[in-house]
Design a protein around this motif. Structure first.
Motif, PDB file in Angstrom:
ATOM      1  N   PRO A  25       0.823  -1.211   0.000  1.00 21.95           N
ATOM      2  CA  PRO A  25       0.000   0.000   0.000  1.00 21.95           C
ATOM      3  C   PRO A  25       0.858   1.262   0.000  1.00 21.95           C
ATOM      4  O   PRO A  25       2.041   1.228   0.350  1.00 21.95           O
ATOM      5  CB  PRO A  25      -0.763  -0.119   1.323  1.00 21.95           C
ATOM      6  N   ASN A  26       0.229   2.379  -0.375  1.00 22.60           N
ATOM      7  CA  ASN A  26       0.964   3.646  -0.323  1.00 22.60           C
ATOM      8  C   ASN A  26       0.726   4.395   0.992  1.00 22.60           C
ATOM      9  O   ASN A  26       1.198   5.515   1.169  1.00 22.60           O
ATOM     10  CB  ASN A  26       0.615   4.553  -1.510  1.00 22.60           C
ATOM     11  N   GLY A  27      -0.011   3.773   1.887  1.00 23.55           N
ATOM     12  CA  GLY A  27      -0.238   4.330   3.216  1.00 23.55           C
ATOM     13  C   GLY A  27      -0.880   3.280   4.100  1.00 23.55           C
ATOM     14  O   GLY A  27      -1.708   2.489   3.622  1.00 23.55           O
ATOM     15  N   ILE A  28      -0.479   3.223   5.367  1.00 24.04           N
ATOM     16  CA  ILE A  28      -1.000   2.209   6.291  1.00 24.04           C
ATOM     17  C   ILE A  28      -1.710   2.902   7.440  1.00 24.04           C
ATOM     18  O   ILE A  28      -1.156   3.797   8.094  1.00 24.04           O
ATOM     19  CB  ILE A  28       0.136   1.327   6.851  1.00 24.04           C
ATOM     20  N   PHE A  29      -2.944   2.485   7.695  1.00 21.20           N
ATOM     21  CA  PHE A  29      -3.739   3.012   8.800  1.00 21.20           C
ATOM     22  C   PHE A  29      -4.108   1.841   9.710  1.00 21.20           C
ATOM     23  O   PHE A  29      -4.501   0.773   9.230  1.00 21.20           O
ATOM     24  CB  PHE A  29      -4.998   3.699   8.288  1.00 21.20           C
ATOM     25  N   VAL A  30      -3.959   2.041  11.005  1.00 14.59           N
ATOM     26  CA  VAL A  30      -4.292   1.005  11.986  1.00 14.59           C
ATOM     27  C   VAL A  30      -5.506   1.469  12.768  1.00 14.59           C
ATOM     28  O   VAL A  30      -5.492   2.546  13.380  1.00 14.59           O
ATOM     29  CB  VAL A  30      -3.121   0.739  12.951  1.00 14.59           C
ATOM     30  N   THR A  49       8.365  -3.986  11.568  1.00 14.26           N
ATOM     31  CA  THR A  49       9.064  -2.958  10.786  1.00 14.26           C
ATOM     32  C   THR A  49       8.078  -2.100  10.014  1.00 14.26           C
ATOM     33  O   THR A  49       8.193  -0.868   9.974  1.00 14.26           O
ATOM     34  CB  THR A  49      10.040  -3.623   9.796  1.00 14.26           C
ATOM     35  N   MET A  50       7.081  -2.719   9.408  1.00 14.28           N
ATOM     36  CA  MET A  50       6.161  -2.017   8.531  1.00 14.28           C
ATOM     37  C   MET A  50       5.183  -1.127   9.297  1.00 14.28           C
ATOM     38  O   MET A  50       4.672  -0.150   8.755  1.00 14.28           O
ATOM     39  CB  MET A  50       5.366  -3.023   7.685  1.00 14.28           C
ATOM     40  N   MET A  51       4.904  -1.458  10.566  1.00 13.31           N
ATOM     41  CA  MET A  51       3.885  -0.733  11.321  1.00 13.31           C
ATOM     42  C   MET A  51       4.425   0.537  11.960  1.00 13.31           C
ATOM     43  O   MET A  51       3.652   1.358  12.462  1.00 13.31           O
ATOM     44  CB  MET A  51       3.293  -1.646  12.401  1.00 13.31           C
ATOM     45  N   SER A  52       5.726   0.720  11.954  1.00 12.14           N
ATOM     46  CA  SER A  52       6.309   1.866  12.652  1.00 12.14           C
ATOM     47  C   SER A  52       5.879   3.199  12.041  1.00 12.14           C
ATOM     48  O   SER A  52       5.855   4.225  12.725  1.00 12.14           O
ATOM     49  CB  SER A  52       7.839   1.764  12.653  1.00 12.14           C
ATOM     50  N   GLU A  53       5.522   3.191  10.745  1.00  9.85           N
ATOM     51  CA  GLU A  53       5.121   4.430  10.074  1.00  9.85           C
ATOM     52  C   GLU A  53       3.604   4.537   9.903  1.00  9.85           C
ATOM     53  O   GLU A  53       3.121   5.447   9.225  1.00  9.85           O
ATOM     54  CB  GLU A  53       5.784   4.508   8.691  1.00  9.85           C
ATOM     55  N   ALA A  54       2.866   3.619  10.526  1.00  8.34           N
ATOM     56  CA  ALA A  54       1.416   3.609  10.341  1.00  8.34           C
ATOM     57  C   ALA A  54       0.742   4.754  11.092  1.00  8.34           C
ATOM     58  O   ALA A  54       1.232   5.230  12.119  1.00  8.34           O
ATOM     59  CB  ALA A  54       0.841   2.274  10.810  1.00  8.34           C
ATOM     60  N   THR A  55      -0.402   5.177  10.566  1.00  8.52           N
ATOM     61  CA  THR A  55      -1.239   6.182  11.221  1.00  8.52           C
ATOM     62  C   THR A  55      -2.284   5.482  12.064  1.00  8.52           C
ATOM     63  O   THR A  55      -3.031   4.633  11.571  1.00  8.52           O
ATOM     64  CB  THR A  55      -1.936   7.072  10.177  1.00  8.52           C
ATOM     65  N   LEU A  56      -2.356   5.816  13.347  1.00 16.68           N
ATOM     66  CA  LEU A  56      -3.270   5.156  14.277  1.00 16.68           C
ATOM     67  C   LEU A  56      -4.606   5.890  14.331  1.00 16.68           C
ATOM     68  O   LEU A  56      -4.655   7.114  14.468  1.00 16.68           O
ATOM     69  CB  LEU A  56      -2.649   5.101  15.672  1.00 16.68           C
ATOM     70  N   ILE A  57      -5.692   5.115  14.227  1.00 13.38           N
ATOM     71  CA  ILE A  57      -7.050   5.637  14.395  1.00 13.38           C
ATOM     72  C   ILE A  57      -7.674   4.891  15.577  1.00 13.38           C
ATOM     73  O   ILE A  57      -7.698   3.657  15.587  1.00 13.38           O
ATOM     74  CB  ILE A  57      -7.914   5.416  13.138  1.00 13.38           C
ATOM     75  N   THR A  58      -8.165   5.612  16.561  1.00  9.31           N
ATOM     76  CA  THR A  58      -8.776   4.966  17.729  1.00  9.31           C
ATOM     77  C   THR A  58     -10.228   5.405  17.879  1.00  9.31           C
ATOM     78  O   THR A  58     -10.576   6.563  17.614  1.00  9.31           O
ATOM     79  CB  THR A  58      -8.023   5.291  19.025  1.00  9.31           C
ATOM     80  N   ILE A  59     -11.065   4.448  18.297  1.00 11.48           N
ATOM     81  CA  ILE A  59     -12.462   4.745  18.604  1.00 11.48           C
ATOM     82  C   ILE A  59     -12.779   4.178  19.980  1.00 11.48           C
ATOM     83  O   ILE A  59     -12.005   3.393  20.536  1.00 11.48           O
ATOM     84  CB  ILE A  59     -13.419   4.163  17.545  1.00 11.48           C
TER      85      ILE A  59
END
Length: 355
Positions: A25-30, A49-59
């Motif tokens: 993907p060109n962007g990762i959101f968690v 390694t791949m998750m270190s640059e992910a954007t976190l979304i919390t609900i």
């Protein structure tokens, strides 16, 4: 529907990195809830390694927050984070997260890829697998949703040590349901065990066997046109019990409602299909001893019937559709019962529970 790539492993970091590399993907959101963001996310982020640059979304946690308001919040976060059709979402959490995460990912820009990483037994054995996504609406369970499988599902037992007793039991109820629709051998293996005493290795074996039962059925009938309806055992009555509990402001875990729903529907199975009395009593004894009993009485029957009438499986407005069994592993889909028969089943259910 594409088949899901299901990975059974406790090396979750390697699995998630491999899955993301496959998607590219060109962007990762968690997506996660606020509890899992504290209990699990830091560990996953540190190891992958791949998750270190992910954007976190919390609900907010809990099934009461699996609603349009939370879905809107997720879509807004995706837009504000610059997500495109080539981005991907990792749904990290329980069934509520994989349900709403799959739904919002599948509808954002007409669909972005998503990976389910269940952290609860219930989600691992049920919600994360099979391609059903959705949100609750107007007090009804999963009223809005789509069929959309995750590209990968990473199933592990390593996060289960964060679960409370009721969360483990909730997941085990779906495994019991799978045992009932599969075979006597599978079912008895489950009721001969105490889910609170099973070690992680043995639980992963039981979990894999249970998921394989569901995967086999889903592969045969991905859009629930026939045999997949076997997986609805316990859910017509269970969803009604769950919705009633929410209406009363006393929500119960999904698996508890399904466990009780299985007994109600086995009672109907006995009446309509000759399901054996001894097996029904054994199942009821196990369920009531582990899950207790729901807070219902005769005055709740009409509410329960109205919730059952809203079930998506119904064809007629007069009768209510159920999956029934003539014996363990002998499935009868699209069986119906009248309101009078259901009330009688509820009476017998409460008698068996000692109400």
């Amino acid at each position: 529907m594409n088949q899901q790539n299901i990975l059974f492993t406790n090396n979750t970091a390697q699995a998630i990195d491999t899955a993301i590399n496959n998607i590219r993907p060109n962007g990762i959101f968690v997506l996660t809830d606020k509890n899992t963001a504290v209990d699990v996310w830091p560990q996953v982020k540190a190891e992958s390694t791949m998750m270190s640059e992910a954007t976190l979304i919390t609900i907010n946690p809990g099934d009461t927050n699996k609603d349009l308001k939370s879905a809107t919040l997720i879509w807004e976060n995706l837009i504000n984070g610059g997500a495109t059709r080539h981005s991907a979402m990792i749904c990290l959490g329980g069934g509520m997260i994989t349900d709403i995460g799959g739904f919002t990912a599948s509808t954002f820009k007409r669909g972005i890829k998503f990976i389910n990483m269940p952290t609860t037994l219930l989600s691992a054995v049920d919600a994360a697998v099979g391609g059903k996504t959705g949100i609750n609406f107007n007090g009804l369970k999963n009223e809005i949703g789509v069929f959309s499988p995750a590209s990968h599902v990473i199933i592990s037992t390593r996060f289960f040590n964060t679960l409370q007793k009721r969360e483990l039991l909730s997941g085990y109820a779906e495994m019991l349901k799978h045992g009932l629709i599969d075979s006597a051998a599978t079912f008895h293996k489950l009721i001969d065990s105490d889910p609170l005493e099973i070690d992680a290795g043995h639980m992963l074996e039981l979990l894999k066997a249970s998921v394989e039962i569901k995967r086999r059925i889903v592969n045969d009938d991905p859009y629930e046109q026939g045999i997949r309806r076997a997986l609805n055992l316990g859910h017509t009555a269970g969803h009604a019990l769950e919705s009633l509990a929410m209406k009363k402001g006393k929500p119960v875990p999904h698996g508890y409602a399904v466990a009780w729903g299985c007994i109600i529907e086995l009672i109907l199975s006995h009446t309509h299909c000759g399901f054996p009395t001894n097996t029904l009593r054994n199942a009821a004894q196990y369920i009531f001893s582990h899950y207790g009993t729901p807070d219902i009485n005769c005055s709740d029957y009409q509410d329960l019937l109205e919730f059952m009438h809203h079930d998506k499986k119904n064809i007629s407005s007069e009768c209510i559709n159920f999956t029934m069994l003539s014996n363990v592993g002998r499935i009868n889909i699209d069986r119906t019962a009248t309101e009078s028969e259901i009330k009688t089943a509820l009476d017998i259910f409460r008698d068996l529970a000692g109400a």
